[in-house]
Design a protein around this motif. Structure first.
Motif, PDB file in Angstrom:
ATOM      1  N   SER A 135     -32.276   1.862  34.415  1.00 12.92           N
ATOM      2  CA  SER A 135     -32.957   0.848  34.027  1.00 12.92           C
ATOM      3  C   SER A 135     -33.861   0.421  35.234  1.00 12.92           C
ATOM      4  O   SER A 135     -33.656   1.343  36.225  1.00 12.92           O
ATOM      5  CB  SER A 135     -32.177  -0.213  33.775  1.00 12.92           C
ATOM      6  OG  SER A 135     -31.221  -0.602  34.818  1.00 12.92           O
ATOM      7  N   GLU A 142     -30.619  -1.825  29.386  1.00 10.29           N
ATOM      8  CA  GLU A 142     -31.322  -1.306  28.096  1.00 10.29           C
ATOM      9  C   GLU A 142     -30.002  -1.172  27.068  1.00 10.29           C
ATOM     10  O   GLU A 142     -30.344  -1.112  26.118  1.00 10.29           O
ATOM     11  CB  GLU A 142     -31.698  -0.167  28.408  1.00 10.29           C
ATOM     12  CG  GLU A 142     -32.935  -0.029  29.635  1.00 10.29           C
ATOM     13  CD  GLU A 142     -33.480   1.316  29.741  1.00 10.29           C
ATOM     14  OE1 GLU A 142     -32.825   2.251  29.094  1.00 10.29           O
ATOM     15  OE2 GLU A 142     -34.385   1.542  30.705  1.00 10.29           O
ATOM     16  N   THR A 143     -28.544  -1.449  27.333  1.00 16.64           N
ATOM     17  CA  THR A 143     -27.899  -1.368  26.541  1.00 16.64           C
ATOM     18  C   THR A 143     -27.990  -2.789  25.461  1.00 16.64           C
ATOM     19  O   THR A 143     -28.156  -3.807  26.011  1.00 16.64           O
ATOM     20  CB  THR A 143     -26.346  -1.723  27.172  1.00 16.64           C
ATOM     21  OG1 THR A 143     -26.474  -0.489  27.982  1.00 16.64           O
ATOM     22  CG2 THR A 143     -25.284  -1.622  26.191  1.00 16.64           C
ATOM     23  N   ARG A 144     -27.797  -2.552  24.369  1.00 20.18           N
ATOM     24  CA  ARG A 144     -27.911  -3.278  23.230  1.00 20.18           C
ATOM     25  C   ARG A 144     -26.869  -3.990  22.480  1.00 20.18           C
ATOM     26  O   ARG A 144     -25.971  -3.279  22.302  1.00 20.18           O
ATOM     27  CB  ARG A 144     -29.168  -2.956  22.174  1.00 20.18           C
ATOM     28  CG  ARG A 144     -30.326  -2.529  22.865  1.00 20.18           C
ATOM     29  CD  ARG A 144     -31.321  -3.810  23.521  1.00 20.18           C
ATOM     30  NE  ARG A 144     -32.451  -3.643  24.300  1.00 20.18           N
ATOM     31  CZ  ARG A 144     -32.760  -4.381  24.802  1.00 20.18           C
ATOM     32  NH1 ARG A 144     -32.702  -5.944  24.651  1.00 20.18           N
ATOM     33  NH2 ARG A 144     -33.904  -4.105  25.711  1.00 20.18           N
ATOM     34  N   ARG A 146     -25.868  -6.162  18.893  1.00 15.80           N
ATOM     35  CA  ARG A 146     -26.526  -6.713  17.840  1.00 15.80           C
ATOM     36  C   ARG A 146     -25.253  -7.359  17.118  1.00 15.80           C
ATOM     37  O   ARG A 146     -24.282  -6.616  16.795  1.00 15.80           O
ATOM     38  CB  ARG A 146     -27.002  -5.554  16.822  1.00 15.80           C
ATOM     39  CG  ARG A 146     -28.178  -4.962  17.529  1.00 15.80           C
ATOM     40  CD  ARG A 146     -28.774  -3.675  16.772  1.00 15.80           C
ATOM     41  NE  ARG A 146     -29.842  -3.126  17.396  1.00 15.80           N
ATOM     42  CZ  ARG A 146     -29.796  -2.169  18.493  1.00 15.80           C
ATOM     43  NH1 ARG A 146     -28.536  -1.831  19.022  1.00 15.80           N
ATOM     44  NH2 ARG A 146     -30.798  -1.447  18.945  1.00 15.80           N
ATOM     45  N   GLY A 156     -25.378   1.850  24.121  1.00 11.94           N
ATOM     46  CA  GLY A 156     -26.137   2.301  25.569  1.00 11.94           C
ATOM     47  C   GLY A 156     -25.321   3.068  26.211  1.00 11.94           C
ATOM     48  O   GLY A 156     -24.452   3.828  26.030  1.00 11.94           O
ATOM     49  N   ALA A 174     -24.335  -6.091  27.560  1.00 11.64           N
ATOM     50  CA  ALA A 174     -25.375  -5.705  26.809  1.00 11.64           C
ATOM     51  C   ALA A 174     -26.245  -7.028  26.559  1.00 11.64           C
ATOM     52  O   ALA A 174     -25.700  -8.150  26.627  1.00 11.64           O
ATOM     53  CB  ALA A 174     -24.897  -5.073  25.424  1.00 11.64           C
ATOM     54  N   ASN A 176     -29.248  -8.839  23.820  1.00 15.81           N
ATOM     55  CA  ASN A 176     -29.726  -9.357  22.538  1.00 15.81           C
ATOM     56  C   ASN A 176     -31.221  -9.200  22.742  1.00 15.81           C
ATOM     57  O   ASN A 176     -31.684  -8.765  23.740  1.00 15.81           O
ATOM     58  CB  ASN A 176     -29.297 -10.692  22.065  1.00 15.81           C
ATOM     59  CG  ASN A 176     -29.857 -11.756  22.608  1.00 15.81           C
ATOM     60  OD1 ASN A 176     -30.713 -11.770  23.705  1.00 15.81           O
ATOM     61  ND2 ASN A 176     -29.280 -12.968  22.428  1.00 15.81           N
ATOM     62  N   GLU A 177     -31.820  -9.302  21.451  1.00 14.37           N
ATOM     63  CA  GLU A 177     -33.148  -9.518  21.373  1.00 14.37           C
ATOM     64  C   GLU A 177     -34.114 -10.372  22.197  1.00 14.37           C
ATOM     65  O   GLU A 177     -35.185 -10.211  22.827  1.00 14.37           O
ATOM     66  CB  GLU A 177     -33.627  -9.745  19.974  1.00 14.37           C
ATOM     67  CG  GLU A 177     -33.088  -8.650  18.955  1.00 14.37           C
ATOM     68  CD  GLU A 177     -33.682  -8.777  17.779  1.00 14.37           C
ATOM     69  OE1 GLU A 177     -34.202  -9.746  17.368  1.00 14.37           O
ATOM     70  OE2 GLU A 177     -33.356  -7.837  16.555  1.00 14.37           O
ATOM     71  N   ASN A 179     -33.221 -10.832  25.310  1.00 11.17           N
ATOM     72  CA  ASN A 179     -32.863 -10.219  26.692  1.00 11.17           C
ATOM     73  C   ASN A 179     -31.688 -11.236  27.193  1.00 11.17           C
ATOM     74  O   ASN A 179     -31.562 -11.292  28.613  1.00 11.17           O
ATOM     75  CB  ASN A 179     -33.817 -10.303  27.546  1.00 11.17           C
ATOM     76  CG  ASN A 179     -33.679  -9.216  28.559  1.00 11.17           C
ATOM     77  OD1 ASN A 179     -33.216  -8.043  28.143  1.00 11.17           O
ATOM     78  ND2 ASN A 179     -34.264  -9.491  29.862  1.00 11.17           N
TER      79      ASN A 179
END
Length: 400
Positions: A135, A142-144, A146, A156, A174, A176-177, A179
């Motif tokens: 990163s 960068e791990t997401r 959802r 990730g 992690a 979310n959208e 951040n």
């Protein structure tokens, strides 16, 4: 699950600060015996970690209202220092475990607190899947994560995952959208979670600080906490993370100094000294004296940092948290400097024979050089000066 992550036997529950320190001294005496061998052979400390967590020391920050001792952070730093003076890899491994406990306290629901604090008091160990090597910087992820109804999915790749190989539960960060950072508590045998023993650093060799991959890992929402809230508002989580790092480095310095005194007494006197024994050399005597007061000075600032954290926990606000960050930064600077100095002076004062491989004394310097890279001390000078000169409060994150 690996053999090191089997369901633990019921751990001892420590009840006081004094008991925590006494237990740490007993464990350190045992851990020191084969610390050099473990380092030389990269022998992972599976049995030692089982004893460490079963001792109750991994649960000493659990608040009293949840069944723990709720010890002060003066005591936490002292315990980590004591263990690290014997084996700094063992001293470092619970760092993220202890940090996660504070984030739980700050951001979890009441039900989550009771569930995970109880796990810790039973002897369960948290590893970590926080940092990423690819990163933009240490604070970028960068791990997401959802969310879908009552579950969350994490995808990730992580590195520097100290303790994950030995953990029963792996907390993973992690975003979310929006951040916003969340922590998911992932069971060690959860499908999609892979822990990779890839750490080959020349220091802190037995921390197993390798990688973790998260491939469509699913957890219930009850296993997720909003970690970002620990920094949206003033909390002591950053200083708590940092004081443990400073305690590890201080422990390295203490261990290196004890080795220095032992080997300096056995060294030969220099030809021009006119002395019969190395311990009579006036320059060695002066150097030992300087190292001693520098170590004690660092220990004093470490204690002061713990007191500042305790105050910030008691009265969390912008000023108390900023003050804690600044004092902890001072401890971080001093501990990094003395760990490197003491582990280097060891060879100068012990003499040429001290570099022989059979003694493995270079492990102290290797450990100091490796661990002090965790977060750069050069930025701590700036943090301290900017606060004292300009009144600029430190940014709130895990590295301040």
């Amino acid at each position: 699950m690996t053999a090191s992550a089997q369901i633990p036997r019921t751990a001892h529950v420590i009840r006081s600060d004094a008991e925590a320190i006494a237990v740490a001294h007993k464990l350190a005496a045992r851990f020191a015996i084969e610390a050099s061998v473990r380092d030389r052979e990269r022998r992972l400390p599976v049995a030692e970690l089982d004893e460490f967590s079963a001792s109750g020391l991994w649960g000493i920050t659990v608040p009293k209202e949840y069944g723990g001792a709720g010890v002060s952070y003066v005591t936490v730093a002292e315990v980590v220092k004591i263990i690290s003076s014997a084996d700094s890899s063992l001293g470092q491994i619970p760092q993220n475990h202890l940090g996660v406990l504070d984030i739980l306290l700050q951001t979890a629901t009441e039900e989550q607190k009771r569930y995970y604090f109880d796990k810790v008091l039973q002897g369960f160990r948290f590893g970590n899947a926080f940092s990423e090597s690819k990163s933009k910087n240490a604070g970028a992820f960068e791990t997401r994560i959802r969310f879908d109804k009552d579950t969350a999915q994490i995808d990730g790749e992580k590195f520097y995952c100290t303790g994950a190989l030995f953990a029963h539960i792996v907390p993973a960060v992690a975003v979310n959208e929006q951040n916003q950072a969340f922590i998911a508590f992932i069971e060690r045998d959860n499908p999609g979670l892979t822990v990779i023993d890839s750490w080959d650093g020349f220091g802190q060799r037995t921390t197993a600080s390798g990688g973790v991959t998260l491939n469509a890992v699913k957890v219930p929402l009850s296993a997720v906490i909003p970690a970002h809230k620990a920094f949206d508002e003033p909390t002591a989580d950053g200083p708590i993370s940092q004081i443990i790092q400073a305690a590890v480095d201080t422990g390295i310095a203490v261990g290196a100094l004890e080795e220095t005194k032992r080997y300096a007494r056995e060294s030969r006197p220099w030809i021009d000294s006119g002395q019969d024994h190395g311990w009579q050399d006036p320059f060695s005597i002066a150097a030992i004296g300087e190292l001693e007061w520098r170590v004690h000075g660092t220990e004093a600032i470490l204690k002061k940092a713990g007191q500042a954290i305790d105050q910030a926990l008691l009265t969390p606000n912008e000023d108390s948290v900023a003050h804690a960050s600044v004092v902890v930064a001072q401890a971080k600077v001093l501990s990094a400097e003395i760990a490197l100095l003491a582990s280097s002076k060891l060879f100068e004062l012990a003499g040429t024979r001290s570099v022989l491989g059979k003694y493995n004394l270079d492990r102290h310097w290797r450990n100091a050089r490796t661990h002090t890279l965790h977060d750069p001390a050069r930025w701590k000078y700036h943090l301290i000066g900017n606060y004292l000169l300009n009144g600029v409060k430190p940014a709130r994150h895990a590295w301040n």
